[in-house]
Design a protein around this motif. Structure first.
Motif, PDB file in Angstrom:
ATOM      1  N   THR A 103      -0.246  -4.378   9.603  1.00  0.00           N
ATOM      2  CA  THR A 103       1.095  -4.316   8.923  1.00  0.00           C
ATOM      3  C   THR A 103       1.903  -5.562   8.947  1.00  0.00           C
ATOM      4  O   THR A 103       1.990  -6.424  10.043  1.00  0.00           O
ATOM      5  CB  THR A 103       1.799  -3.322   9.226  1.00  0.00           C
ATOM      6  OG1 THR A 103       1.903  -3.293  10.715  1.00  0.00           O
ATOM      7  CG2 THR A 103       1.261  -1.939   8.686  1.00  0.00           C
ATOM      8  N   TRP A 132      -4.601  -9.047   5.247  1.00  0.00           N
ATOM      9  CA  TRP A 132      -5.872  -9.031   5.668  1.00  0.00           C
ATOM     10  C   TRP A 132      -6.517 -10.471   5.987  1.00  0.00           C
ATOM     11  O   TRP A 132      -6.015 -11.357   5.065  1.00  0.00           O
ATOM     12  CB  TRP A 132      -7.046  -8.493   4.711  1.00  0.00           C
ATOM     13  CG  TRP A 132      -6.967  -6.854   4.712  1.00  0.00           C
ATOM     14  CD1 TRP A 132      -8.114  -6.200   5.156  1.00  0.00           C
ATOM     15  CD2 TRP A 132      -6.228  -6.151   3.737  1.00  0.00           C
ATOM     16  NE1 TRP A 132      -7.811  -4.966   4.566  1.00  0.00           N
ATOM     17  CE2 TRP A 132      -6.655  -4.752   3.894  1.00  0.00           C
ATOM     18  CE3 TRP A 132      -4.877  -6.539   3.008  1.00  0.00           C
ATOM     19  CZ2 TRP A 132      -6.003  -3.942   3.321  1.00  0.00           C
ATOM     20  CZ3 TRP A 132      -4.260  -5.126   2.637  1.00  0.00           C
ATOM     21  CH2 TRP A 132      -4.737  -4.107   2.640  1.00  0.00           C
ATOM     22  N   VAL A 179       0.589  -4.517   3.834  1.00  0.00           N
ATOM     23  CA  VAL A 179      -0.453  -4.845   4.834  1.00  0.00           C
ATOM     24  C   VAL A 179      -1.201  -5.844   4.195  1.00  0.00           C
ATOM     25  O   VAL A 179      -1.360  -6.492   3.345  1.00  0.00           O
ATOM     26  CB  VAL A 179      -1.549  -3.505   4.780  1.00  0.00           C
ATOM     27  CG1 VAL A 179      -2.754  -3.706   5.454  1.00  0.00           C
ATOM     28  CG2 VAL A 179      -0.892  -2.130   4.897  1.00  0.00           C
ATOM     29  N   GLU A 209      -6.329   3.581   9.104  1.00  0.00           N
ATOM     30  CA  GLU A 209      -5.680   3.992   7.732  1.00  0.00           C
ATOM     31  C   GLU A 209      -4.999   5.299   8.062  1.00  0.00           C
ATOM     32  O   GLU A 209      -3.841   5.424   7.629  1.00  0.00           O
ATOM     33  CB  GLU A 209      -6.466   4.085   6.589  1.00  0.00           C
ATOM     34  CG  GLU A 209      -5.902   4.531   5.347  1.00  0.00           C
ATOM     35  CD  GLU A 209      -6.696   5.139   4.217  1.00  0.00           C
ATOM     36  OE1 GLU A 209      -6.228   5.347   3.150  1.00  0.00           O
ATOM     37  OE2 GLU A 209      -7.931   5.129   4.397  1.00  0.00           O
ATOM     38  N   CYS A 268      -6.705  -6.935   9.966  1.00  0.00           N
ATOM     39  CA  CYS A 268      -5.932  -6.311   8.999  1.00  0.00           C
ATOM     40  C   CYS A 268      -4.793  -5.526   9.647  1.00  0.00           C
ATOM     41  O   CYS A 268      -4.854  -4.623  10.868  1.00  0.00           O
ATOM     42  CB  CYS A 268      -6.750  -5.464   8.225  1.00  0.00           C
ATOM     43  SG  CYS A 268      -5.783  -3.811   7.263  1.00  0.00           S
ATOM     44  N   PRO A 324      -4.936   0.934   2.639  1.00  0.00           N
ATOM     45  CA  PRO A 324      -5.467  -0.150   3.230  1.00  0.00           C
ATOM     46  C   PRO A 324      -7.276  -0.250   3.267  1.00  0.00           C
ATOM     47  O   PRO A 324      -7.890  -0.877   3.114  1.00  0.00           O
ATOM     48  CB  PRO A 324      -5.042  -0.104   4.793  1.00  0.00           C
ATOM     49  CG  PRO A 324      -3.473   0.624   4.589  1.00  0.00           C
ATOM     50  CD  PRO A 324      -3.971   1.626   3.303  1.00  0.00           C
ATOM     51  N   CYS A 327       0.887  -1.083   0.074  1.00  0.00           N
ATOM     52  CA  CYS A 327       0.197  -0.017  -0.061  1.00  0.00           C
ATOM     53  C   CYS A 327       0.975   1.194   0.009  1.00  0.00           C
ATOM     54  O   CYS A 327       1.965   1.218   0.558  1.00  0.00           O
ATOM     55  CB  CYS A 327      -0.979  -0.165   1.378  1.00  0.00           C
ATOM     56  SG  CYS A 327      -2.032  -1.197   1.268  1.00  0.00           S
TER      57      CYS A 327
END
Length: 489
Positions: free
Chosen positions: A198, A214, A212, A316, A196, A166, A147
């Motif tokens: 890093t 998920w 990132v 975010e 979610c 993200p 990202c």
């Protein structure tokens, strides 16, 4: 995209696939971290998209019932087949994911590592919908993307990668719905965010906050809580109503840079001082907001902080600030504290500011906090509380509209004792809360022009109205504010 990968797949090496000269060392640290985030692989059917030369395929095959590995570069998938086909039940398919046709409800886990960032917006939407259809109800989707900006140091003559935020991915995935018919009738399904966050390896090794990942689960969407105003999940309610990006930045203007909780840096400094933090300690911040308190603790006490929040918009912004701050000791994740798990004795401190008011089963959450703390660990919470019932109709309407679950400070403290905490201090800090609100209203008057220029007159009026009503609720005795401090023996 084909031209790009033809250029970077000539020898089918891990350096080419990761576009990084340090790929071998990164893999050694990153691979176990990623695998640890996955649900149980035992006996399940897995679809691996963008499987490449098989960095993860061999580990997935080792436990799964069946793995379907897909990549659109022929020499990548051929190397994967050559290296891993002997390990177990697996198919290796050379195909473009945007053209891939698979049976509905046929996988328990879809795993993809660096794939969606190579798709256009139209392709991303199409593939996301099909992934939802390919998963069985209750199944999981794991994906990981770069990202904000690129990570690898490989020279690129051109770069067709889409470095999204993200929140772009989170909002797309959680907005999807699909109707499916089965033995129990027709139901609507969508994705819930389990996690979610890093990728810590990149933070530690490259001081890079842009990787990132998920973990999402396919769940029923039929039951919608009334206070969510028609939104499919509580997370969507937060991100689209109470904590829109604009709304968060408005709050920050009132609370001070980096903060979306009462008193901003002044109360943060006061309460963090109570913890007697020492370098190297691990802190969990539940409901971290946009990270101001986490950066404060890391800078001033040299502790490691993991900030978690259910609002993708909050996280975010926190991730953006982390990129700017360049503090690798602070990491953030979108996750639900009621669903998240950590090994016992993981943290020295659990810290939470004005967040748990959203959570209904507080006793269960406090038992989790107790188990996550090391022996001798400390808990510090501030939270919205309430006075004894009956409440005024205005306060009842406010609580129902926000979906808050509030208790008196005394009852809150009892919950902590019942969860096993010792040395519990439950303090009614409403008087301090009232003074902070008055100070913030005064500050709002001083920055009125600046506020209106940055936002609007309507935004300014809404903030003033909100703070004034908050003051009235406190002075009426309905709304209280509590400070809770406790430890684990």
């Amino acid at each position: 995209m084909t031209e790009f990968w033809k250029e970077h797949s000539q020898f089918a090496t891990v350096e080419e696939m990761m576009l990084d000269s340090n790929a071998v060392v990164l893999t050694q640290h990153e691979l176990p971290e990623i695998l640890e985030l996955l649900p149980s692989l035992d006996g399940i059917d897995i679809l691996e998209l963008g499987a490449g030369i098989g960095r993860y395929t061999s580990h997935l095959i080792g436990k799964a019932h069946h793995v379907t590995a897909v990549d659109f570069m022929e020499n990548f998938i051929e190397k994967n087949r050559k290296e891993n086909s002997h390990l177990g039940n697996a198919d290796f398919i050379q195909a473009d994911v945007t053209q891939l046709e698979l049976s509905e409800n046929s996988f328990d886990l879809i795993f993809s590592n660096w794939l969606l960032m190579y798709l256009s917006e139209e392709e991303l939407n199409s593939v996301a919908k099909r992934m939802l259809s390919w998963l069985r109800p209750g199944g999981y989707l794991f994906f990981r993307e770069s990202c904000f900006h690129q990570s690898g140091d490989c020279k690129r003559d051109f770069n067709p990668t889409h470095y999204r935020t993200p929140a772009d991915y989170s909002h797309l995935m959680t907005s999807l719905t699909r109707k499916e018919s089965g033995e129990s009738g027709t139901h609507s399904y969508g994705f819930d965010t389990v996690l979610c966050r890093t990728v810590h390896t990149y933070i530690k090794m490259k001081k890079n906050q842009n990787q990132v990942c998920w973990l999402m689960q396919k769940v029923r969407r039929d039951m919608i809580q009334q206070h969510q105003g028609g939104f499919k999940t509580f997370q969507q309610f937060l991100d689209n109503q109470q904590y829109t990006r604009r709304g968060i930045l408005r709050y920050e203007k009132m609370f001070g840079s980096g903060y979306v909780s009462t008193g901003g840096q002044s109360t943060t400094k006061e309460f963090v001082d109570l913890l007697n933090l020492s370098p190297g300690q691990k802190v969990l911040d539940v409901g971290c907001g946009i990270g101001g308190g986490d950066f404060y603790m890391a800078k001033n006490y040299r502790v490691e902080v993991l900030g978690m929040d259910l609002s993708a918009n909050m996280v975010e912004i926190a991730m953006e600030r982390a990129v700017q701050e360049k503090i690798p000791a602070v990491q953030f994740e979108v996750s639900d504290a009621t669903k998240r798990t950590f090994p016992e004795s993981s943290f020295d401190v659990v810290y939470s500011r004005d967040t748990i008011l959203h959570i209904s089963n507080k006793p269960e959450l406090f038992r989790k906090f107790h188990s996550w703390l090391k022996p001798g660990g400390k808990l510090l919470i501030t939270d919205y509380c309430c006075g004894e019932k009956p409440w005024t109709p205005a306060f009842l309407d406010y609580v129902n509209q926000r979906g808050y679950i509030l208790y008196t400070p005394q009852r809150y403290g009892k919950f902590l004792e019942e969860a096993g905490f010792t040395n519990v201090r439950a303090e009614d800090r409403t008087a301090q809360f009232i003074q902070v609100i008055k100070d913030e209203l005064k500050r709002a008057e001083e920055i009125q022009e600046e506020f209106i220029e940055e936002f609007s007159q309507e935004d300014y009026d809404a903030i003033i109205r909100g703070w004034t009503e908050k003051l009235q609720r406190c002075e009426a005795g309905d709304q209280r504010w509590g400070l809770f401090y406790a430890s684990r023996d």
